[in-house]
Design a protein around this motif. Structure first.
Motif, mmCIF file in Angstrom:
data_model
loop_
_atom_site.group_PDB
_atom_site.id
_atom_site.type_symbol
_atom_site.label_atom_id
_atom_site.label_comp_id
_atom_site.label_asym_id
_atom_site.label_seq_id
_atom_site.Cartn_x
_atom_site.Cartn_y
_atom_site.Cartn_z
ATOM 1 N N VAL A 148 0.861 -1.175 0.000
ATOM 2 C CA VAL A 148 0.000 0.000 0.000
ATOM 3 C C VAL A 148 0.902 1.232 0.000
ATOM 4 O O VAL A 148 1.588 1.513 0.974
ATOM 5 C CB VAL A 148 -0.925 0.011 1.242
ATOM 6 N N ILE A 149 0.913 1.955 -1.118
ATOM 7 C CA ILE A 149 1.769 3.129 -1.282
ATOM 8 C C ILE A 149 0.993 4.355 -0.818
ATOM 9 O O ILE A 149 -0.120 4.603 -1.262
ATOM 10 C CB ILE A 149 2.198 3.291 -2.748
ATOM 11 N N VAL A 150 1.595 5.129 0.096
ATOM 12 C CA VAL A 150 0.922 6.327 0.602
ATOM 13 C C VAL A 150 1.502 7.614 0.030
ATOM 14 O O VAL A 150 0.867 8.662 0.111
ATOM 15 C CB VAL A 150 0.923 6.396 2.145
ATOM 16 N N GLY A 151 2.699 7.536 -0.540
ATOM 17 C CA GLY A 151 3.265 8.745 -1.110
ATOM 18 C C GLY A 151 4.510 8.474 -1.927
ATOM 19 O O GLY A 151 5.224 7.500 -1.684
ATOM 20 N N VAL A 152 4.755 9.351 -2.920
ATOM 21 C CA VAL A 152 5.941 9.252 -3.760
ATOM 22 C C VAL A 152 6.519 10.653 -3.916
ATOM 23 O O VAL A 152 5.804 11.600 -4.240
ATOM 24 C CB VAL A 152 5.603 8.665 -5.151
ATOM 25 N N ALA A 171 3.023 10.376 -14.980
ATOM 26 C CA ALA A 171 3.644 9.062 -15.155
ATOM 27 C C ALA A 171 3.610 8.265 -13.846
ATOM 28 O O ALA A 171 3.292 7.074 -13.847
ATOM 29 C CB ALA A 171 5.086 9.220 -15.638
ATOM 30 N N VAL A 172 3.917 8.922 -12.732
ATOM 31 C CA VAL A 172 3.875 8.233 -11.430
ATOM 32 C C VAL A 172 2.441 7.827 -11.107
ATOM 33 O O VAL A 172 2.190 6.703 -10.649
ATOM 34 C CB VAL A 172 4.462 9.126 -10.309
ATOM 35 N N GLN A 173 1.495 8.722 -11.348
ATOM 36 C CA GLN A 173 0.089 8.405 -11.082
ATOM 37 C C GLN A 173 -0.350 7.180 -11.871
ATOM 38 O O GLN A 173 -1.013 6.293 -11.333
ATOM 39 C CB GLN A 173 -0.804 9.591 -11.464
ATOM 40 N N ALA A 174 -0.001 7.140 -13.150
ATOM 41 C CA ALA A 174 -0.423 6.027 -14.000
ATOM 42 C C ALA A 174 0.276 4.730 -13.603
ATOM 43 O O ALA A 174 -0.357 3.673 -13.533
ATOM 44 C CB ALA A 174 -0.142 6.347 -15.459
ATOM 45 N N ALA A 175 1.571 4.795 -13.349
ATOM 46 C CA ALA A 175 2.327 3.579 -13.055
ATOM 47 C C ALA A 175 1.946 2.955 -11.719
ATOM 48 O O ALA A 175 1.905 1.737 -11.592
ATOM 49 C CB ALA A 175 3.827 3.878 -13.073
ATOM 50 N N LEU A 176 1.662 3.783 -10.731
ATOM 51 C CA LEU A 176 1.383 3.265 -9.389
ATOM 52 C C LEU A 176 -0.076 3.390 -8.979
ATOM 53 O O LEU A 176 -0.427 3.081 -7.844
ATOM 54 C CB LEU A 176 2.277 3.974 -8.363
ATOM 55 N N ASN A 177 -0.912 3.882 -9.875
ATOM 56 C CA ASN A 177 -2.345 4.045 -9.606
ATOM 57 C C ASN A 177 -2.570 4.884 -8.346
ATOM 58 O O ASN A 177 -3.268 4.482 -7.427
ATOM 59 C CB ASN A 177 -3.028 2.685 -9.491
ATOM 60 N N HIS A 181 -2.588 13.982 -5.261
ATOM 61 C CA HIS A 181 -2.169 14.514 -3.967
ATOM 62 C C HIS A 181 -1.172 13.607 -3.230
ATOM 63 O O HIS A 181 -0.617 13.986 -2.216
ATOM 64 C CB HIS A 181 -3.380 14.834 -3.080
ATOM 65 N N ARG A 182 -0.921 12.422 -3.733
ATOM 66 C CA ARG A 182 0.058 11.522 -3.120
ATOM 67 C C ARG A 182 1.395 11.529 -3.867
ATOM 68 O O ARG A 182 2.296 10.770 -3.523
ATOM 69 C CB ARG A 182 -0.487 10.107 -3.063
ATOM 70 N N VAL A 183 1.500 12.396 -4.897
ATOM 71 C CA VAL A 183 2.719 12.478 -5.692
ATOM 72 C C VAL A 183 3.254 13.887 -5.642
ATOM 73 O O VAL A 183 2.507 14.857 -5.877
ATOM 74 C CB VAL A 183 2.447 12.073 -7.166
ATOM 75 N N ARG A 184 4.535 14.027 -5.351
ATOM 76 C CA ARG A 184 5.171 15.357 -5.320
ATOM 77 C C ARG A 184 6.429 15.285 -6.178
ATOM 78 O O ARG A 184 7.288 14.409 -5.963
ATOM 79 C CB ARG A 184 5.530 15.724 -3.886
ATOM 80 N N VAL A 185 6.534 16.172 -7.171
ATOM 81 C CA VAL A 185 7.690 16.259 -8.045
ATOM 82 C C VAL A 185 8.345 17.608 -7.830
ATOM 83 O O VAL A 185 7.684 18.630 -7.952
ATOM 84 C CB VAL A 185 7.297 16.059 -9.523
#
Length: 191
Positions: A148-152, A171-177, A181-185
């Motif tokens: 269960v991934i909570v953040g990247v 890309a992160v959203q698609a690859a890890l579903n 708001h759980r992805v920060r670049v």
């Protein structure tokens, strides 16, 4: 009894029945002449996250997070304009094996009446669960839940450009579903 094939409903029903029979014949034919399936392995993986989950199933969460991060770094480095990429993944929980269980449940209800006309109802419920063990192989697994991934967090040389940052996020959203708001670049220091 004779069928009137000029009637559209009858014709459509006859076509559906013929199509169904053809499907059954193909299934039977494949069962007899399809050969042995032993030794053949087919794996359909819809996204990069599934690949990582299959490779890391059963490991501890730290190892799983590192494996996912390494795979994402490899994927994101190929995005145009990304440059050098570093990924950090935070897991709530690692992979979990789902074990087969035998469940026994019983309910018992007792109604008592006393001499003065009162009634008392007592209900007892019990439930027991035992893990299914298969001889020398140990517990029987019926599946695996991925981590269960909570953040990247992604740092990239090209993340100063808003278009590249948006592409990396998608890309992160698609690859890890994951939701946005759980992805920060963010841009790399000096990049």
């Amino acid at each position: 009894m004779r069928l009137d094939l000029k009637d559209p409903r009858t014709r459509q029903t006859a076509q559906l029945v013929a199509l169904g029979l053809l499907g059954v014949i193909l299934l039977v034919f494949n069962g007899f002449f399809g050969g042995s399936k032993a030794g053949r392995q087919v794996e359909v993986v819809p996204q990069a996250a599934a690949v990582v989950q299959l490779r890391t199933a059963g490991e501890n969460p730290v190892v799983e997070a590192r494996a996912i991060a390494a795979e994402m770094e490899r994927i994101l480095a190929s995005v145009a304009g990304a440059g050098k990429v570093t990924v950090a993944v935070t897991l709530q929980a690692g992979s979990q094996r789902l074990l087969a269980t035998n469940v026994t449940a019983s309910d018992k209800q007792v109604t008592e009446r006393d001499t003065q006309g009162g009634t008392r109802v007592t209900t007892e419920s019990s439930r027991t669960s035992q893990v299914v063990i298969s001889g020398s192989e140990g517990p029987v697994a019926i599946g695996t839940l991925g981590p269960v991934i909570v953040g990247v967090l992604v740092t990239a040389d090209g993340a100063a450009d808003s278009r590249v940052r948006a592409e990396l996020t998608r890309a992160v959203q698609a690859a890890l579903n994951l939701p946005a708001h759980r992805v920060r670049v963010v841009p790399r220091k000096g990049g």
